[in-house]
Design an enzyme around this catalytic site. Structure first.
Site, PDB file in Angstrom:
ATOM      1  N   HIS A  33      -5.942  -5.829  -3.171  1.00 54.30           N
ATOM      2  CA  HIS A  33      -7.031  -5.736  -2.195  1.00 54.30           C
ATOM      3  C   HIS A  33      -7.449  -7.121  -1.696  1.00 54.30           C
ATOM      4  O   HIS A  33      -8.336  -7.234  -0.849  1.00 54.30           O
ATOM      5  CB  HIS A  33      -8.242  -5.034  -2.814  1.00 54.30           C
ATOM      6  N   ARG A  49       0.824  -1.204   0.000  1.00 52.18           N
ATOM      7  CA  ARG A  49       0.000   0.000   0.000  1.00 52.18           C
ATOM      8  C   ARG A  49       0.864   1.262   0.000  1.00 52.18           C
ATOM      9  O   ARG A  49       0.556   2.239  -0.688  1.00 52.18           O
ATOM     10  CB  ARG A  49      -0.935  -0.003   1.216  1.00 52.18           C
ATOM     11  N   HIS A  89       0.726   4.426  -2.676  1.00 56.69           N
ATOM     12  CA  HIS A  89       0.411   5.785  -2.236  1.00 56.69           C
ATOM     13  C   HIS A  89       1.584   6.742  -2.440  1.00 56.69           C
ATOM     14  O   HIS A  89       1.375   7.949  -2.590  1.00 56.69           O
ATOM     15  CB  HIS A  89      -0.021   5.770  -0.766  1.00 56.69           C
TER      16      HIS A  89
END
Length: 341
Positions: A208, A75, A79
């Site tokens: 995910h 993640r 980001h």
């Protein structure tokens, strides 16, 4: 991120990945290591020969003690790279004296955690090779090794040589990172700007498959009525996990739902299988299963875990090379949280 995540044979995986990278990043089929932006394989072979091994050792050690750290590295790379450049600007702390506001404080980065363990990896690198390995490369390598720890593709060839930003991009975070309720078009456009095609997007969102989502990001699909695209039984489960529409945007609020209830800590194609059953957790996830640009890839990945891993590996490399700072740009931070003094 187990039997449901059998790894692709190393030879075929590396052959496909080499081909994909050759077509997209200027690497020859023979494995020439340098790309047009100055990144190359084994960048630290002389300046810090054990750099990649140190990162891998630290990632494994942290995974053995805190399994969710491997999810955090994936993640964090997304980001960081999505906002202008893979430059570790995400890791900078707020510094009022310098007028710097941390990207971590943006609502689009809500729920991110385990940053303190990045400090542990960086400390190990600094002990071995002071002021040599950038935080941006640390993030890329940790994401690669984290994916492998979660049962995803192993031994992804990751070029290095990134340097670290000396400023935060806080004011631009929301214009770069898609919201979980965005249209498929908006998400595809954002990834396309990084060179990731539609097939690669469907694979990357497969991350995910691991981790969890805070109820704050789910309740709009559950109240006052359950979204009609959610499988009824799954909707009942989600309402049990998130019993009120008043979920707080607060990481201390422990109300959350797992992205995947079957293999919650394995990077596999269960994500794509769930989408076909109406069990997509976020709205943008579920929309992939019906949009004509992405639905064929959802179905193909749901049927073939090895194919998912192949495309995921190539897309991860492509994303990790978005607008890197190289050469004399930026700096190599001694502490990932602060610009060098």
């Amino acid at each position: 991120m187990g039997s449901s995540s059998s790894l692709v044979p190393v030879a075929s995986a590396l052959l496909l990945l080499s081909y994909l990278i050759a077509g997209n990043n200027g690497v020859s089929a023979a494995g020439t290591s340098t790309s047009s932006d100055g990144l190359k394989l084994n960048y630290y072979s002389e300046s810090c020969p054990r750099a990649e091994e140190i990162v891998k050792e630290q990632v494994k050690s942290l995974y053995d003690e805190h399994g969710n750290t491997a999810v955090s590295w994936l993640r964090a790379l997304f980001h960081d790279c999505t906002v202008k450049s893979c430059d570790a600007s995400l890791l900078l702390e707020t510094d009022a004296a310098a007028g710097l506001v941390s990207e971590k404080s943006s609502t689009r980065n809500f729920g991110m955690r385990n940053f303190k363990y990045i400090d542990a990896i960086k400390s190990a690198l600094e002990r071995a090779c002071p002021g040599t390995v950038s935080c941006a490369d640390l993030l890329a390598l940790a994401a690669r090794d984290g994916a492998a720890m979660l049962g995803g593709p192993a031994d992804i060839p990751m070029r290095t040589g990134r340097r670290d930003a000396t400023e935060s991009h806080y004011g631009e975070v929301e214009s770069y990172i898609p919201n979980h309720n965005e249209s498929v078009s908006a998400v595809l456009d954002r990834f396309a700007s990084m060179g990731v095609d539609d097939e690669g997007v469907v694979a990357l969102l497969g991350a995910h498959s691991v981790g969890r989502v805070h109820c704050f990001n789910l309740v709009a699909r559950l109240y006052p009525a359950v979204d009609g695209t959610i499988e009824p039984a799954y909707g009942t489960y989600l309402r049990g996990r998130c019993p009120t529409a008043e979920a707080k945007e607060d990481t201390r609020d422990v109300a959350y739902a797992r992205n995947d209830r079957v293999t919650p800590m394995v990077l596999d194609n269960m994500y794509h299988k769930n989408l076909l059953k109406g069990r997509g957790l976020l709205l943008v996830d579920q929309r992939l299963a019906t949009d004509p640009r992405t639905a064929p890839f959802v179905r193909k990945m749901a049927a073939d875990n090895d194919y998912f891993h192949d495309v995921f590996a190539a897309a991860l490399v492509k994303m990790s090379e978005n607008g890197p700072l190289t050469g004399d740009q930026g700096e190599v931070r001694k502490d990932c949280r602060f610009v060098n003094k």
